[in-house]
Structure formats: C-alpha cells, structure tokens
Design a protein around this motif. Structure first.
Motif, PDB file in Angstrom:
ATOM      1  N   PHE A   1     -27.878 -31.581  -1.605  1.00 58.85           N
ATOM      2  CA  PHE A   1     -27.935 -30.051  -2.351  1.00 58.85           C
ATOM      3  C   PHE A   1     -28.189 -29.360  -2.121  1.00 58.85           C
ATOM      4  CE2 PHE A   1     -30.102 -28.049  -5.831  1.00 58.85           C
ATOM      5  CZ  PHE A   1     -29.831 -27.912  -6.882  1.00 58.85           C
ATOM      6  N   SER A   2     -27.970 -27.598  -2.582  1.00 59.67           N
ATOM      7  CA  SER A   2     -28.416 -26.625  -1.814  1.00 59.67           C
ATOM      8  C   SER A   2     -27.914 -25.498  -3.781  1.00 59.67           C
ATOM      9  CB  SER A   2     -26.693 -25.778  -1.502  1.00 59.67           C
ATOM     10  OG  SER A   2     -25.947 -26.075  -2.104  1.00 59.67           O
ATOM     11  N   ALA A   3     -28.864 -24.479  -3.079  1.00 58.13           N
ATOM     12  CA  ALA A   3     -29.723 -23.353  -4.181  1.00 58.13           C
ATOM     13  C   ALA A   3     -28.771 -22.176  -4.079  1.00 58.13           C
ATOM     14  CB  ALA A   3     -31.105 -24.094  -4.826  1.00 58.13           C
ATOM     15  N   ILE A   4     -28.965 -21.296  -4.934  1.00 57.64           N
ATOM     16  CA  ILE A   4     -28.309 -20.412  -4.632  1.00 57.64           C
ATOM     17  C   ILE A   4     -29.162 -19.424  -5.070  1.00 57.64           C
ATOM     18  CG2 ILE A   4     -25.872 -18.067  -5.042  1.00 57.64           C
ATOM     19  CD1 ILE A   4     -24.048 -20.449  -5.356  1.00 57.64           C
ATOM     20  N   THR A   5     -29.411 -17.828  -4.372  1.00 58.58           N
ATOM     21  CA  THR A   5     -30.548 -17.337  -4.992  1.00 58.58           C
ATOM     22  C   THR A   5     -30.424 -16.244  -4.141  1.00 58.58           C
ATOM     23  OG1 THR A   5     -32.192 -17.588  -3.148  1.00 58.58           O
ATOM     24  CG2 THR A   5     -32.690 -19.172  -5.157  1.00 58.58           C
ATOM     25  N   TYR A   6     -31.343 -15.078  -4.998  1.00 57.16           N
ATOM     26  CA  TYR A   6     -30.824 -13.571  -4.321  1.00 57.16           C
ATOM     27  C   TYR A   6     -32.537 -13.061  -4.771  1.00 57.16           C
ATOM     28  CZ  TYR A   6     -30.583 -11.702  -9.196  1.00 57.16           C
ATOM     29  OH  TYR A   6     -30.532 -11.316 -10.284  1.00 57.16           O
ATOM     30  N   TYR A   7     -33.722 -12.504  -3.875  1.00 57.21           N
ATOM     31  CA  TYR A   7     -34.448 -11.801  -4.472  1.00 57.21           C
ATOM     32  C   TYR A   7     -34.341 -10.300  -4.379  1.00 57.21           C
ATOM     33  CZ  TYR A   7     -37.291 -16.709  -3.114  1.00 57.21           C
ATOM     34  OH  TYR A   7     -36.927 -18.105  -3.504  1.00 57.21           O
ATOM     35  N   THR A   8     -35.255  -9.455  -5.641  1.00 59.01           N
ATOM     36  CA  THR A   8     -35.342  -7.778  -5.937  1.00 59.01           C
ATOM     37  C   THR A   8     -35.956  -7.621  -4.865  1.00 59.01           C
ATOM     38  OG1 THR A   8     -37.867  -8.089  -6.985  1.00 59.01           O
ATOM     39  CG2 THR A   8     -34.846  -8.209  -8.465  1.00 59.01           C
ATOM     40  N   GLU A   9     -35.574  -6.251  -4.624  1.00 56.19           N
ATOM     41  CA  GLU A   9     -35.879  -5.726  -2.853  1.00 56.19           C
ATOM     42  C   GLU A   9     -37.910  -5.966  -3.147  1.00 56.19           C
ATOM     43  OE1 GLU A   9     -36.463  -3.596  -0.139  1.00 56.19           O
ATOM     44  OE2 GLU A   9     -34.873  -3.990  -0.801  1.00 56.19           O
ATOM     45  N   GLU A  10     -38.445  -5.160  -4.821  1.00 59.31           N
ATOM     46  CA  GLU A  10     -39.674  -5.864  -4.764  1.00 59.31           C
ATOM     47  C   GLU A  10     -40.542  -7.187  -4.168  1.00 59.31           C
ATOM     48  OE1 GLU A  10     -41.339  -4.302  -8.475  1.00 59.31           O
ATOM     49  OE2 GLU A  10     -40.301  -5.881  -9.587  1.00 59.31           O
ATOM     50  N   GLU A  11     -39.122  -8.176  -4.566  1.00 61.33           N
ATOM     51  CA  GLU A  11     -39.298  -9.546  -4.805  1.00 61.33           C
ATOM     52  C   GLU A  11     -39.720  -9.852  -2.900  1.00 61.33           C
ATOM     53  OE1 GLU A  11     -38.484 -11.532  -8.739  1.00 61.33           O
ATOM     54  OE2 GLU A  11     -36.966 -11.539  -7.237  1.00 61.33           O
ATOM     55  N   ARG A  12     -38.646  -9.400  -1.858  1.00 61.11           N
ATOM     56  CA  ARG A  12     -38.851  -9.499  -0.831  1.00 61.11           C
ATOM     57  C   ARG A  12     -39.965  -9.984  -0.197  1.00 61.11           C
ATOM     58  NH1 ARG A  12     -33.310  -6.178   0.182  1.00 61.11           N
ATOM     59  NH2 ARG A  12     -32.063  -7.744  -1.359  1.00 61.11           N
ATOM     60  N   GLY A  13     -39.868 -10.973   0.618  1.00 56.60           N
ATOM     61  CA  GLY A  13     -41.112 -11.444   2.089  1.00 56.60           C
ATOM     62  C   GLY A  13     -42.745 -11.708   0.591  1.00 56.60           C
ATOM     63  N   GLY A  14     -42.472 -11.882  -0.742  1.00 59.96           N
ATOM     64  CA  GLY A  14     -43.533 -12.142  -1.891  1.00 59.96           C
ATOM     65  C   GLY A  14     -44.981 -11.212  -1.973  1.00 59.96           C
ATOM     66  N   LEU A  15     -44.509  -9.745  -1.550  1.00 61.10           N
ATOM     67  CA  LEU A  15     -45.463  -8.513  -1.588  1.00 61.10           C
ATOM     68  C   LEU A  15     -46.111  -8.807  -3.399  1.00 61.10           C
ATOM     69  CD1 LEU A  15     -44.253  -6.560   0.965  1.00 61.10           C
ATOM     70  CD2 LEU A  15     -45.862  -8.238   1.017  1.00 61.10           C
TER      71      LEU A  15
ATOM     72  N   ALA B   1     -19.972 -16.226  -5.279  1.00 64.32           N
ATOM     73  CA  ALA B   1     -18.819 -16.716  -4.636  1.00 64.32           C
ATOM     74  C   ALA B   1     -18.897 -17.665  -3.576  1.00 64.32           C
ATOM     75  CB  ALA B   1     -17.783 -16.211  -4.809  1.00 64.32           C
ATOM     76  N   MET B   2     -19.122 -16.840  -2.347  1.00 67.34           N
ATOM     77  CA  MET B   2     -19.105 -17.686  -1.281  1.00 67.34           C
ATOM     78  C   MET B   2     -20.305 -18.485  -1.315  1.00 67.34           C
ATOM     79  SD  MET B   2     -19.082 -14.345   1.346  1.00 67.34           S
ATOM     80  CE  MET B   2     -18.710 -12.913   0.695  1.00 67.34           C
ATOM     81  N   GLY B   3     -21.339 -18.045  -1.850  1.00 70.17           N
ATOM     82  CA  GLY B   3     -22.470 -19.261  -2.038  1.00 70.17           C
ATOM     83  C   GLY B   3     -21.746 -20.780  -3.173  1.00 70.17           C
ATOM     84  N   GLN B   4     -20.824 -20.431  -3.581  1.00 72.50           N
ATOM     85  CA  GLN B   4     -21.073 -21.338  -4.214  1.00 72.50           C
ATOM     86  C   GLN B   4     -19.788 -22.416  -3.149  1.00 72.50           C
ATOM     87  OE1 GLN B   4     -19.130 -19.389  -7.552  1.00 72.50           O
ATOM     88  NE2 GLN B   4     -21.184 -19.820  -9.109  1.00 72.50           N
ATOM     89  N   GLU B   5     -19.153 -21.922  -2.614  1.00 75.97           N
ATOM     90  CA  GLU B   5     -17.736 -22.489  -1.516  1.00 75.97           C
ATOM     91  C   GLU B   5     -18.756 -23.222  -0.898  1.00 75.97           C
ATOM     92  OE1 GLU B   5     -14.592 -21.277   1.505  1.00 75.97           O
ATOM     93  OE2 GLU B   5     -14.783 -20.163  -0.273  1.00 75.97           O
ATOM     94  N   ILE B   6     -20.005 -23.145   0.098  1.00 76.57           N
ATOM     95  CA  ILE B   6     -20.924 -23.349   0.567  1.00 76.57           C
ATOM     96  C   ILE B   6     -21.497 -24.777  -0.302  1.00 76.57           C
ATOM     97  CG2 ILE B   6     -22.963 -22.900   2.467  1.00 76.57           C
ATOM     98  CD1 ILE B   6     -21.690 -20.273   2.047  1.00 76.57           C
ATOM     99  N   GLN B   7     -22.188 -23.998  -1.325  1.00 76.47           N
ATOM    100  CA  GLN B   7     -22.058 -25.517  -2.771  1.00 76.47           C
ATOM    101  C   GLN B   7     -21.984 -26.427  -2.084  1.00 76.47           C
ATOM    102  OE1 GLN B   7     -24.036 -24.036  -6.466  1.00 76.47           O
ATOM    103  NE2 GLN B   7     -25.562 -24.621  -5.280  1.00 76.47           N
ATOM    104  N   ALA B   8     -20.923 -26.487  -2.348  1.00 77.99           N
ATOM    105  CA  ALA B   8     -19.224 -27.152  -3.058  1.00 77.99           C
ATOM    106  C   ALA B   8     -19.193 -28.328  -1.224  1.00 77.99           C
ATOM    107  CB  ALA B   8     -18.065 -26.945  -3.179  1.00 77.99           C
ATOM    108  N   LEU B   9     -19.027 -27.117  -0.427  1.00 72.51           N
ATOM    109  CA  LEU B   9     -19.086 -28.016   0.918  1.00 72.51           C
ATOM    110  C   LEU B   9     -19.929 -29.105   1.354  1.00 72.51           C
ATOM    111  CD1 LEU B   9     -17.589 -24.673   3.103  1.00 72.51           C
ATOM    112  CD2 LEU B   9     -16.416 -27.289   2.269  1.00 72.51           C
ATOM    113  N   LEU B  10     -21.263 -28.331   0.574  1.00 74.51           N
ATOM    114  CA  LEU B  10     -22.908 -29.345   1.513  1.00 74.51           C
ATOM    115  C   LEU B  10     -22.952 -30.428   0.836  1.00 74.51           C
ATOM    116  CD1 LEU B  10     -24.581 -26.390   1.981  1.00 74.51           C
ATOM    117  CD2 LEU B  10     -24.259 -28.147   3.356  1.00 74.51           C
TER     118      LEU B  10
END
Length: 238
Positions: free
Chosen positions: A221-235, A206-215
């Motif tokens: 243009f902005s994108a809201i994302t998240y990475y799982t623990e194993e995805e972080r750093g691209g390992l 929800a915070m991301g969507q608020e920032i997205q609207a302000l931008l």
C-alpha cells in the motif's frame, strides 16, 4: 483525513513507527506526531541515525526524564547532540513504549535526496517496530540516478543500470519494493507502507499514481502526498 488514515496505519496498533528512505521523512514524522497529540495521546520523537531537533519541541537526552516531560507536553524529542549539532538516539526505543503512547523513529538518512538505496549499515530499524514507512520524492522521476539519488551506486546496482540512467516510475517502485531498497530490514511482522511525496502538480501526481499501481501489484500500500513550503520539516505544526 489525517496522515495516519492516509497511510492506513492505526496509532493504537502501530505504536512504534520507523521512517526510512528519501524525501518526506521528517515532514511525515511530525505530521504523525501532531495528529496523535491532537487525539490526546503522547508521542516520543527519536532517531536511530541523525536528525535535526525540532526548535519548538521539548528535548531531552535522558530516557529517564521522558515520563516527567510527557506529563507536561504531549510530544517530546529524545536524542543527544553529536559533534555536528545533530541528534543521535538515546536508549532503546522499545523501552520508551512503557511511558508513551507512540514512538516515531527516523531510522534512515538521505541527505535531502528524494530516493536512496541503503548501505550495509542502513537502515537501523528496531526489531520491535510495528510499522515502517518507506519514503520517496516524486521529483526524482526523469532525472539521472547519479544526479538525484543518495548512494547512487547502490540504486544503480539495484536496478542493474549505470548512474546515468534516467529514473522512471517503474524504477521508483522497484527501489521501494526491494529488500535491498526501501524494504530492507522490514520483517514480515512489520506493516510496510510507501509514501510518494512531492506530488505538487498534476504530472507528478500522475507519476505517483503509476508507482502506486505498480506497488499495489506487489501487495504494497502506498499514499501520495505533498507538503506546502511551511509544512516541510514540520516547523509549522508545533
């Protein structure tokens, strides 16, 4: 939908992409590289600052060796070790486009902090860059500038507050949109996208969507994302 589509970028047009700002740069850089490699293209991952090498990717410090390595590997890291065991850049990133399809550059450092405003010497964006991704971690919202930001004095000065100021979604949007913040060094010829990372739960999304609207009100243009623990750093991607 892949990360290129999520960010509304096209590897055929945006062949040199620089990543700047706070949380999510490395994870996103390797996600971009993985998608390009899966499409049959080749990628050079490099830096104009300092990065840790990906343990599963071939590495060279010699730009002249890229052509040979890319004949055998779709993704190659280019960089030379410094005294701290991190990689610094090697050669002119614009020259690498002659031997690869895409060049991805980590062009800023944040010491694992989710939000920053750059120093005078930052970021280092090559003038031939086609697109810049300004990243921020949504975990900065609700925390004091001095506790959560990299270069907190710069963030406070940009926002006109003290370092004890509690960050709001509007503050994050202001930092990302500012020519003294995430947009520093981004020329009119470069596409600019914002990455709002760490949207791990509904409140952060929800915070991301608020920032997205302000931008969006500023044409960014902005994108809201998240990475799982194993995805972080691209390992886990290679």
């Amino acid at each position: 939908m892949g990360i290129w589509d999520t960010l509304k970028l096209d590897p055929d047009r945006h062949r040199m992409v620089a990543l700047v700002g706070g949380g999510g740069k490395s994870s996103t850089m390797y996600a971009l590289a993985r998608q390009v490699a899966d499409s049959g293209k080749t990628v050079v991952v490099t830096t104009t600052t300092h990065i840790l090498p990906h343990p599963k990717l071939p590495l060279t410090g010699d730009p002249a060796a890229l052509s040979h390595l890319l004949a055998w590997h779709r993704v190659v890291t280019l960089g030379r070790y410094d005294a701290r065991g991190k990689l610094t850049g090697a050669g002119d990133p614009a020259d690498h486009l002659a031997v690869t399809d895409v060049v991805l550059i980590e062009a800023d450092g944040a010491k694992l902090r989710p939000l920053k405003a750059p120093a005078d010497h930052e970021p280092v964006i090559p003038p031939q860059t086609h697109a810049v991704i300004g990243a921020a971690g949504l975990d900065c919202v609700g925390k004091p500038i001095g506790e959560i930001c990299h270069r907190p004095e710069r963030v406070a000065a940009l926002l006109g507050t003290g370092q004890d100021h509690i960050l709001t979604p509007a503050d994050v949007a202001a930092v990302l949109a500012s020519p003294q913040g995430g947009r520093k060094g981004v020329s009119p010829a470069m596409a600019y996208r914002c990455l709002l990372n760490k949207a791990d739960d509904d409140p952060r999304r929800a915070m991301g969507q608020e920032i997205q609207a302000l931008l969006a009100q500023q044409g960014i243009f902005s994108a809201i994302t998240y990475y799982t623990e194993e995805e972080r750093g691209g390992l886990c991607l290679f």
